[in-house]
Structures are given as C-alpha cells and as structure tokens.
Design an enzyme around this catalytic site. Structure first.
Site, PDB file in Angstrom:
ATOM      1  N   ASP A 303       0.857  -1.180   0.000  1.00  0.00           N
ATOM      2  CA  ASP A 303       0.000   0.000   0.000  1.00  0.00           C
ATOM      3  C   ASP A 303       0.901   1.241   0.000  1.00  0.00           C
ATOM      4  O   ASP A 303       2.126   1.157   0.044  1.00  0.00           O
ATOM      5  CB  ASP A 303      -0.946  -0.024   1.200  1.00  0.00           C
ATOM      6  CG  ASP A 303      -2.215   0.784   0.955  1.00  0.00           C
ATOM      7  OD1 ASP A 303      -2.220   1.645   0.038  1.00  0.00           O
ATOM      8  OD2 ASP A 303      -3.208   0.574   1.662  1.00  0.00           O
ATOM      9  N   TYR A 304       0.263   2.376  -0.019  1.00  0.00           N
ATOM     10  CA  TYR A 304       0.910   3.674  -0.243  1.00  0.00           C
ATOM     11  C   TYR A 304       1.972   3.942   0.832  1.00  0.00           C
ATOM     12  O   TYR A 304       1.657   4.217   1.983  1.00  0.00           O
ATOM     13  CB  TYR A 304      -0.162   4.747  -0.185  1.00  0.00           C
ATOM     14  CG  TYR A 304       0.127   6.044  -0.879  1.00  0.00           C
ATOM     15  CD1 TYR A 304      -0.538   6.389  -2.044  1.00  0.00           C
ATOM     16  CD2 TYR A 304       1.034   6.948  -0.356  1.00  0.00           C
ATOM     17  CE1 TYR A 304      -0.309   7.595  -2.673  1.00  0.00           C
ATOM     18  CE2 TYR A 304       1.272   8.152  -0.979  1.00  0.00           C
ATOM     19  CZ  TYR A 304       0.605   8.476  -2.141  1.00  0.00           C
ATOM     20  OH  TYR A 304       0.838   9.678  -2.764  1.00  0.00           O
TER      21      TYR A 304
END
Length: 776
Positions: A303-304
């Site tokens: 994820d980010y």
C-alpha cells in the site's frame, strides 16, 4: 524522421489494424536494434516470452519493474512523485497510478514502449472503488443490497469506464472485515460477515476482470488490504492488530481467499502490524498463506508508502525494510522508491538473492502479459472511447437503479413513507442541497458538479403536484475547524447556526411534513476518517430535536459511511432511512424511494449499536460464560451492562420495506445429514401487505458443541425474493456438510459430527430454529 520513428510508425499501424503474420501471431517489431524484439522473443502469450525478455534485463532494470511511483492528478496519500518521464527512459518503473485521462496516460505508455530501454509497457493503476465517471453507492451500501449480480454489474461498468480512460489496474475490491464502525474505512468494506463478504469479493473480481482478463475493458483487480486492516485497534486507522490464528482463519481471511479463488490478478498488503510484524514483510502471511496455502500466482504490491513506515513502526532499519518486504513475498513498492534505492545493495550484501528479484520481476511481467499488454501495449489508449463510454445515460440508469436497492429503511411508524407528492414538503438540512457530496469517499474520477442535489431531484419528482420548501438549517458541526477537518472539499457552505436553525423552523412551519437530510459529509468516512463519537454531529442533532418539538411528522434521510448511534432518533423520529452515499445518481434514487416509485429493500450488513460503549458489537460473536437471557434489565452476574442493553439498536440483516412479510414454520427434508449428503430447508414467505416487495430470507447455523467454541450464529445462505402483494413464495435452501466446516486450533478445516441448529428468518435476530444431526 529517424529510422527508429519510421519503424515505430509502421508497427503502430500494424497493431491498430490487427494485421497478423502467417503463423497467426501479431507482428509487433517495435524496438530498435539491441532492444527486445517481441516477434523474435516468441508469442507474447507464449511460455518462453517472459524468459526471453528477462534474459535481456539488467539487475537494475529488473528492480525497475518493481517500482510504482505516483502521479499528482488524484489525491490518495501524502507523497508526491515527480520525474515519471525520467524513470521510464531509464527503465526504472513498472507502472504508475493517479494520472487522470487517457491522453496523459497514453503519453507515458508510448514513452515506455517507444523509448524505454526494452519497450516494456506499464501498468496503470487507480482506485476505482465504486465507480469511475459514473459513481455507484459506496461499497458498504452496495453490500446492503445483498445482491452479487448487481455488485458484479457495478464492477463491469466501472471497468468499462476506467479502461476507456486508460486505466488497466484497479485497487479494488477492499474486502476487509470490519466490526468497529469508528473505523472510517468501513465505508469501503462489505461489512462484518465473512460469508457474505466472500460472495461479494468474487462478484467484484469477476466484474472488474471480465472473462479471461484479455479484452480492452478487462481491468485487473487488486484485492486489499492483506490482511486484517479492518480490525485496527480502537477503530483508529493504521493501528496495529493482535489476533489469534483461529479468528483470522474463520472470520477475517475468507473474503481474501474468495478473491484469490476468483482469479484476482494482484493483492495489496496492508499498513498495519499483525501480531508485531508488518503486513508488508510478513512471510508467513504472504509467502505462506497467500502463495503456498492458497496457490496465488499473481503479484503483491504494497500500500501507499508502506515500506518507509516499517522503520517508524520498529520492525526494520530504514535500509533493511525493502529487503524484508521482498523476502516475505512482496513484489512491488508503491511510492517509496525503496526497492530502487536499496535492493541492488541488498543483493550485493546477501540480504536477498537474485532469484528473489527474478521471481518478483517475473510476477509483474506476467501480469502485463495476462492483460495482453505485450500483444498490444496501446489497447487501453483509444482516445475515442471516453466520449462514448464515460457517464453514459445507460450507465447512469444502472447506477440509479442499484442505489435504490441499497437504502435501508430503519423505522417507518404509521407508514409515513412513501410520501405522497402533495401539499407542502419541507426539505431541511446541510446535505439537502449538496449534489457534490452525494458520491462519497474514493470518487476522484467523477465530476461532482454534474450530480443533482436532493433538492433538485425532489422538485423534479413532484413537479406541480406539491411544493418543496428548503432551508440549509445548520452546518455539519458547530465548530468551524472540526468541519474543515471533515469537509476537505469545502462542499458544505458555512452559515450562522443560530440563524440557520431559526430559518429552518420558519420553513418547517409552512410544511405538512418535514424531510431532514442529515449525517456525515462524504469525507467523514473513508481513509484517515476515524471517529470516536459516531452520533449525528452536534448542530445537526440539535436542529433535529428543535424540529421534532414542533410535532410535525419527520422523515430522516441519513447520509453516512458507517453505522451511527441513533438512540434518540429511534425513539423520537417517525421514519428513518439510511441512504449512505449513493453515488452520482443518488438524488434521483432517493426521490424514487421516498415518493414510492420504488420500495426500499436494503438490509444491514453491519450492526448498529445503541451506544459506542458496546463496540465492537457484531452478530456472530462467541458465547459468554454467563449469558444474559433478558436484555430488558440489568441482571447481576450476567454478561451485560448496567446502563445499556446488550442487543443492538438495529441488528445485522435488518431492514424494513413498504410492505410486510409473514413466515410459515420451516421444515427440513430430513433431520439427519450424512457426509456427502444434502438436506433441503423450506419455508413459505407471504407478502402480507398491500404493495409488491422484496424480502431477503436469511439462513444461519450454530454448532453447539465443537472442538473450539463456535459463534452463536453464522450466516450461510440467503435468498432475495420478489413477492407480489398477497402472494406466497416457497423459499428453499440446500444444506451440505461443507456449510458446517470451520478451522480449529490446529488449522484443520472440517466439521464435528453431532447436533446443529439451523435458523431462518428476516434478520439475525428474528429467526426460527430447527435441529439436525450430522452423522460421521
């Protein structure tokens, strides 16, 4: 024009016209001497293609395929990446995301194919969570339709629109089970139940990817967040999770497994710690459960910014985080650039092997191969598609129809709804004239200025038959700073609350009935939107109480991305309908239901508590050692509260309609079930009202005695049945031994012979119970 440009021009014509050579494969000789010539490397879908391509890549170029920078067109995090062009030219990029529009995306794709070191096409990602240009209800609302066919239809339209605008990879579905409504991202989930969540996970994947993930409208899905993100401690986003393996296996992991079984192309890891390990570097989870146990053969992306966060969470030194993530089975780094910066050194230092780099690179390249990007790297770059396929009347009609199926009628005293379009109707509330607030979170690819407000839709719906009067009535919160924190887009104008309340009372005095549009602004749920107080915000609730004191009938239309505490409202307001955030066509869909053109048929997929102190509150809980059999009063030495009943305000599976249904006594075809056998449960359901309606008949099971304690009930099947007024439908369920299986403390999956309770009814509390015996 250079010789390279001449060759490229000829080859682009070959691709666009679909010319094939004598062997039946497309001739796509598009690379300069020294590059990888896919015509010479074999068919792009052949087994040897990836081997041949990888043999030409340097270590740095292989690591480049594992790098996923961000564009700046759509906000989904705090980082900003620049220099995508230079990364492409250097062969240091495998894909990008958050770039908006087919023209911009096509420019990057052409740069990669025509000027990149090996002409390798790029993955193009986006968060198409519940629609693209046409926005559908938020996923929590979609789950309340209890309709996998409609969820798949939503996903298919989303895929058509996103791919028309250049996107080929979607960061959806989010299948995290959530039992805590304080968590903002419950809005993106399918609720609290693993069985229903699994059904809908498959529908999302099948809708996005289509048949075989090879057409120009196939959108590779990415199931997220692996794993357990929805169990964040305290409902606070990004918090850690500490959980037994039994709870994981039986309640939280099944929807991820369902997405994998449906053929999802990629998996995104979660931000959180799991029992002290970061999910992005959790080898037993990624390489173990996901790959070895479930046989997942796609690729895994972080994820980010997850890799950068590992050091701040105390699980890795800054320069070791990338190596730990790769060793655990994570293939692609979103945003941080840590793979680019650190993996070559990690290979040189022996922290990771060349084989690990090769495996991760192969998985990313195979994903591009499955999408058909090596056959035609410009299959998603048709600039004529957006004008034909985005926000079409057909797509909007589907979105309007689906939205109406997600609304949950929670209370309707004296059949106040549906309203007749006559007299004077007061529409009051800060969300009544806010068309730009309808879409909900994760709707960054739409144009909210095109969305109707509820006020406009109501006036169009009633025409000259009724008069609609309006007042904003209040702000979202009294406190301006608080409102700014949850209304980033400044969608709701600030007013003087005292004057706005007074204006609302004056407007209401003219009306025969009051419709209130209250609740959350769209940015009060979603990522980074946890709430400790989940009541209707202060000034809105005060306004509602002032209007209730007038004695006029009130319909409360509740906009929200989570269950709210509605204890006062349930006691004092005649009609309450949860309309969630219904997407771009929400206003018309709400009008359709409020004025009776359609009937509400949504059912809750999350429990609505009476008090925040009950949280976590969910229907499929384990039995207590001192169960409380009378929730109407406090009972000493029982598992209850002194100050509030145990039972929810509105249970899982609950929802009313504009008609009523009666259930006969259910029957079983036999009370003995054998291994490999099947029983049939039958129940007659009669529409006892005056209108046609839809009932969702739900079947639950309970295993009273097992190797480990089992929940008091678990959803195992449902039937959604349209029944005309006065008619009866016979509803049947097949019961098989597989429905009775679970994971025990040794991670064995099986069932226990003996007695089982089978329950059927309209929601998780309104049930009739039968007993069967499962033989050895």
């Amino acid at each position: 024009m250079s010789m390279r440009r001449v060759i490229l021009s000829i080859c682009m014509a070959v691709i666009s016209t679909g010319v094939v050579n004598g062997a039946g494969s497309k001739t796509v000789t598009i690379y300069e001497p020294g590059g990888v010539d896919v015509a010479h490397a074999g068919r792009a879908d052949g087994e040897g293609f990836i081997d041949s391509l990888m043999s030409r890549l340097s270590l740095e170029e292989k690591i480049g395929q594992l790098n996923l920078p961000v564009g700046g067109d759509v906000v989904s995090g705090t980082a900003r990446s620049t220099g995508i062009d230079s990364l492409i030219l250097a062969g240091r990029i495998g894909g990008f995301f958050n770039v908006k529009g087919v023209e911009a995306i096509s420019r990057f794709q052409r740069l990669a194919v025509e000027r990149g070191p090996h002409g390798i096409p790029l993955l193009v990602g986006a968060d198409v969570v519940h629609g693209y240009a046409t926005v559908f209800p938020i996923p929590l609302a979609l789950s309340c339709s209890w309709d996998s066919v409609e969820v798949a239809r939503m996903a298919r339209i989303s895929a058509i629109e996103a791919t028309a605008d250049g996107v080929n990879w979607n960061y959806s579905p989010m299948v995290d089970i959530c039992r805590d409504p304080r968590w903002g991202r419950i809005a993106e989930s399918s609720g609290e139940d693993p069985w229903l969540g699994s059904v809908l996970a498959k529908a999302y994947v099948q809708g996005y990817q289509g048949d075989g993930i090879r057409s120009d409208s196939s959108l590779m899905a990415c199931v997220k967040h692996f794993a357990l993100y929805g169990a964040a401690e305290g409902g606070r986003d990004y918090n850690g999770v500490d959980m037994s393996r039994e709870r994981m296996d039986n309640y939280y992991l099944p929807p991820y497994r369902a997405a994998v079984d449906a053929g999802v192309g990629s998996v995104m890891t979660s931000f959180n710690l799991i029992n002290g390990q970061h999910a992005t570097a959790c080898d037993w989870l990624i390489d173990g459960i996901l790959r070895k146990d479930w046989n997942f053969d796609g690729f895994v992306v972080t994820d980010y910014g997850s890799i950068d966060e590992m050091s701040s969470m105390g699980v890795a030194n800054e320069n070791e985080a990338a190596a730990l993530a790769l060793r655990a089975g994570t293939d692609m780094d979103m945003v941080t650039g840590r793979f680019l910066a650190d993996l070559k050194g990690a290979v040189d230092g022996g922290l990771v092997s060349m084989a690990m780099i090769d495996q991760a690179c192969r998985r990313v390249l195979e994903a591009k191969q499955r999408l058909g990007l090596f056959d035609n790297p410009y299959k998603y770059c048709n600039t004529e598609r957006p004008s034909r396929e985005l926000y079409t009347p057909e797509h909007r009609a589907v979105a309007r129809d689906i939205a109406a199926k997600t609304f949950v009628l929670l209370k309707n005293d004296n059949n106040l709804l549906p309203l007749k379009p006559k007299g004077c109707i007061a529409l009051i509330g800060p969300l009544a004239d806010a068309g730009n607030n309808m879409a909900g979170c994760w709707s960054g690819y739409c144009r909210p200025e095109r969305h109707k407000s509820l006020l406009t839709a109501f006036r169009e719906a009633v025409g000259n038959d009724a008069r609609i009067v309006y007042a904003q009535g209040s702000n979202i919160f009294y406190d301006e700073a608080m409102q700014a924190d949850c209304d980033w887009g400044r969608r709701i104008p600030r007013v003087d609350d005292r004057k706005a309340h007074a204006e609302a009372l004056r407007v209401a005095a003219e009306a025969d009935v009051i419709v209130m549009a209250l609740g959350e602004s769209c940015e009060m749920s979603g990522e980074s939107s946890s709430r400790a107080d989940i009541t209707i915000p202060d000034t809105q609730r005060d306004l509602l109480k002032e209007l209730a004191a007038t004695g006029k009938p009130i319909v409360l239309l509740l906009f929200t991305g989570r269950p709210l505490i509605l204890d006062w409202e349930a006691e004092n307001i005649q009609s309450i309908m949860n309309v969630w955030f219904g997407g771009s066509e929400a206003a018309d869909a709400i009008a359709d239901v409020v004025f009776g053109d359609k009937s509400p048929c949504g059912r809750l997929t999350v429990t609505f508590p009476r008090s925040v102190g009950q949280i976590p509150l969910y229907y499929n809980h384990l039995p207590s050692s001192h169960p409380d059999f009378d929730s109407s009063r406090f009972n000493p030495y029982r598992s209850n509260y002194i100050d509030v009943a145990n039972d929810p305000l509105y249970p899982f599976g609950f929802g009313l309609g504009y008609t009523t249904f009666g259930y006969s006594t259910p029957t079983l075809s036999s009370d003995v079930l054998t291994p490999g056998g099947k029983l049939k449960l039958s129940v007659d359901v009669t529409n006892t009202g005056m209108r046609d309606g839809t009932e969702i008949v739900q079947m639950y099971i309970n295993d009273p005695v097992a190797r480990i304690a089992r929940p008091v009930k678990e959803l195992k099947a449902f039937r959604k049945v349209d029944i005309p007024a006065g008619k009866t439908a016979t509803v049947e369920f097949d019961i098989t031994p597989d429905m009775l299986k679970y994971y025990d403390s040794e991670h064995h999956y099986g069932y226990d012979p003996g007695e089982f309770k089978i329950m059927v009814g309209s929601n998780s509390e309104n049930l009739q119970t039968l007993t069967l015996i499962l033989k050895d």
